[in-house]
Design a protein around this motif. Structure first.
Motif, PDB file in Angstrom:
ATOM      1  N   GLN A  72       4.834 -11.473  -5.866  1.00 26.06           N
ATOM      2  CA  GLN A  72       3.847 -11.679  -4.805  1.00 26.06           C
ATOM      3  C   GLN A  72       3.322 -10.337  -4.298  1.00 26.06           C
ATOM      4  O   GLN A  72       2.121 -10.182  -4.060  1.00 26.06           O
ATOM      5  CB  GLN A  72       4.470 -12.464  -3.647  1.00 26.06           C
ATOM      6  CG  GLN A  72       4.697 -13.916  -3.960  1.00 26.06           C
ATOM      7  CD  GLN A  72       5.432 -14.641  -2.841  1.00 26.06           C
ATOM      8  OE1 GLN A  72       5.850 -14.034  -1.853  1.00 26.06           O
ATOM      9  NE2 GLN A  72       5.588 -15.942  -3.001  1.00 26.06           N
ATOM     10  N   GLN A  73       4.218  -9.385  -4.149  1.00 27.14           N
ATOM     11  CA  GLN A  73       3.789  -8.070  -3.679  1.00 27.14           C
ATOM     12  C   GLN A  73       2.863  -7.402  -4.682  1.00 27.14           C
ATOM     13  O   GLN A  73       1.872  -6.767  -4.315  1.00 27.14           O
ATOM     14  CB  GLN A  73       5.002  -7.184  -3.392  1.00 27.14           C
ATOM     15  CG  GLN A  73       5.789  -7.620  -2.167  1.00 27.14           C
ATOM     16  CD  GLN A  73       7.062  -6.826  -1.957  1.00 27.14           C
ATOM     17  OE1 GLN A  73       7.508  -6.100  -2.835  1.00 27.14           O
ATOM     18  NE2 GLN A  73       7.650  -6.971  -0.773  1.00 27.14           N
ATOM     19  N   GLN A  75       0.901  -8.951  -6.798  1.00 25.12           N
ATOM     20  CA  GLN A  75      -0.378  -9.671  -6.696  1.00 25.12           C
ATOM     21  C   GLN A  75      -1.170  -9.201  -5.477  1.00 25.12           C
ATOM     22  O   GLN A  75      -2.384  -9.017  -5.547  1.00 25.12           O
ATOM     23  CB  GLN A  75      -0.137 -11.182  -6.614  1.00 25.12           C
ATOM     24  CG  GLN A  75       0.420 -11.795  -7.880  1.00 25.12           C
ATOM     25  CD  GLN A  75      -0.502 -11.614  -9.065  1.00 25.12           C
ATOM     26  OE1 GLN A  75      -1.723 -11.607  -8.934  1.00 25.12           O
ATOM     27  NE2 GLN A  75       0.091 -11.437 -10.236  1.00 25.12           N
ATOM     28  N   GLU A  76      -0.486  -9.000  -4.373  1.00 27.33           N
ATOM     29  CA  GLU A  76      -1.160  -8.512  -3.168  1.00 27.33           C
ATOM     30  C   GLU A  76      -1.732  -7.112  -3.391  1.00 27.33           C
ATOM     31  O   GLU A  76      -2.858  -6.814  -2.970  1.00 27.33           O
ATOM     32  CB  GLU A  76      -0.187  -8.498  -1.987  1.00 27.33           C
ATOM     33  CG  GLU A  76       0.155  -9.861  -1.448  1.00 27.33           C
ATOM     34  CD  GLU A  76       1.233  -9.818  -0.372  1.00 27.33           C
ATOM     35  OE1 GLU A  76       1.586  -8.722   0.107  1.00 27.33           O
ATOM     36  OE2 GLU A  76       1.712 -10.896  -0.007  1.00 27.33           O
ATOM     37  N   ILE A  77      -0.974  -6.252  -4.034  1.00 29.35           N
ATOM     38  CA  ILE A  77      -1.443  -4.893  -4.329  1.00 29.35           C
ATOM     39  C   ILE A  77      -2.663  -4.952  -5.242  1.00 29.35           C
ATOM     40  O   ILE A  77      -3.667  -4.262  -5.009  1.00 29.35           O
ATOM     41  CB  ILE A  77      -0.315  -4.038  -4.940  1.00 29.35           C
ATOM     42  CG1 ILE A  77       0.766  -3.773  -3.896  1.00 29.35           C
ATOM     43  CG2 ILE A  77      -0.849  -2.737  -5.513  1.00 29.35           C
ATOM     44  CD1 ILE A  77       2.023  -3.141  -4.434  1.00 29.35           C
ATOM     45  N   LYS A  78      -2.602  -5.780  -6.267  1.00 28.75           N
ATOM     46  CA  LYS A  78      -3.757  -5.920  -7.172  1.00 28.75           C
ATOM     47  C   LYS A  78      -4.977  -6.435  -6.412  1.00 28.75           C
ATOM     48  O   LYS A  78      -6.086  -5.953  -6.588  1.00 28.75           O
ATOM     49  CB  LYS A  78      -3.415  -6.879  -8.326  1.00 28.75           C
ATOM     50  CG  LYS A  78      -2.519  -6.296  -9.377  1.00 28.75           C
ATOM     51  CD  LYS A  78      -2.264  -7.336 -10.471  1.00 28.75           C
ATOM     52  CE  LYS A  78      -1.395  -6.783 -11.563  1.00 28.75           C
ATOM     53  NZ  LYS A  78      -1.117  -7.783 -12.600  1.00 28.75           N
ATOM     54  N   TYR A  79      -4.779  -7.412  -5.560  1.00 30.32           N
ATOM     55  CA  TYR A  79      -5.878  -7.987  -4.795  1.00 30.32           C
ATOM     56  C   TYR A  79      -6.481  -6.940  -3.853  1.00 30.32           C
ATOM     57  O   TYR A  79      -7.696  -6.798  -3.747  1.00 30.32           O
ATOM     58  CB  TYR A  79      -5.376  -9.207  -4.020  1.00 30.32           C
ATOM     59  CG  TYR A  79      -6.425  -9.858  -3.180  1.00 30.32           C
ATOM     60  CD1 TYR A  79      -7.423 -10.627  -3.774  1.00 30.32           C
ATOM     61  CD2 TYR A  79      -6.427  -9.707  -1.793  1.00 30.32           C
ATOM     62  CE1 TYR A  79      -8.396 -11.232  -3.003  1.00 30.32           C
ATOM     63  CE2 TYR A  79      -7.390 -10.309  -1.020  1.00 30.32           C
ATOM     64  CZ  TYR A  79      -8.376 -11.066  -1.633  1.00 30.32           C
ATOM     65  OH  TYR A  79      -9.338 -11.664  -0.869  1.00 30.32           O
ATOM     66  N   ASN A  80      -5.617  -6.188  -3.201  1.00 26.45           N
ATOM     67  CA  ASN A  80      -6.092  -5.139  -2.297  1.00 26.45           C
ATOM     68  C   ASN A  80      -6.845  -4.049  -3.059  1.00 26.45           C
ATOM     69  O   ASN A  80      -7.860  -3.529  -2.564  1.00 26.45           O
ATOM     70  CB  ASN A  80      -4.934  -4.515  -1.519  1.00 26.45           C
ATOM     71  CG  ASN A  80      -4.397  -5.436  -0.440  1.00 26.45           C
ATOM     72  OD1 ASN A  80      -5.095  -6.342   0.024  1.00 26.45           O
ATOM     73  ND2 ASN A  80      -3.154  -5.229  -0.052  1.00 26.45           N
ATOM     74  N   LYS A  81      -6.370  -3.700  -4.239  1.00 25.88           N
ATOM     75  CA  LYS A  81      -7.075  -2.698  -5.051  1.00 25.88           C
ATOM     76  C   LYS A  81      -8.461  -3.207  -5.452  1.00 25.88           C
ATOM     77  O   LYS A  81      -9.436  -2.447  -5.466  1.00 25.88           O
ATOM     78  CB  LYS A  81      -6.265  -2.339  -6.307  1.00 25.88           C
ATOM     79  CG  LYS A  81      -5.172  -1.355  -6.059  1.00 25.88           C
ATOM     80  CD  LYS A  81      -4.526  -0.937  -7.360  1.00 25.88           C
ATOM     81  CE  LYS A  81      -3.505   0.148  -7.096  1.00 25.88           C
ATOM     82  NZ  LYS A  81      -2.917   0.625  -8.347  1.00 25.88           N
TER      83      LYS A  81
END
Length: 87
Positions: A72-73, A75-81
């Motif tokens: 999940q983390q 995925q969140e990092i990818k989404y934020n990038k």
């Protein structure tokens, strides 16, 4: 030897019969003791294995939950990038 120990029945003395019966009883007692000790050891081993299995299952569940959190983390990092690169 007493008089009864000298008596024979077809070449077999009472003393020989007594020695044979006592020896057989001793062997049976020894075998039964060994059997019960082995049975007890197997039960202890089985209980220890079951405990180890339970601990390993708990560890596996904890690791799986940690992997899920890490995924999940990521995925969140990818989404934020992606959001940052689009801006």
């Amino acid at each position: 030897m007493t008089a009864i120990e000298h008596q024979e029945l077809k070449g077999i003395t009472v003393k020989n019969i007594i020695v044979t019966v006592v020896s057989t009883a001793s062997i049976v007692a020894s075998v039964m003791t060994t059997y019960f000790n082995l049975q007890n050891n197997m039960n202890q081993l089985r209980n220890r294995q079951e405990t180890t299995d339970r601990v390993n299952e708990i560890r596996l569940k904890v690791l799986e939950s940690q992997v899920n959190i890490l995924q999940q983390q990521v995925q969140e990092i990818k989404y934020n990038k992606q959001l940052i690169s689009k801006s």
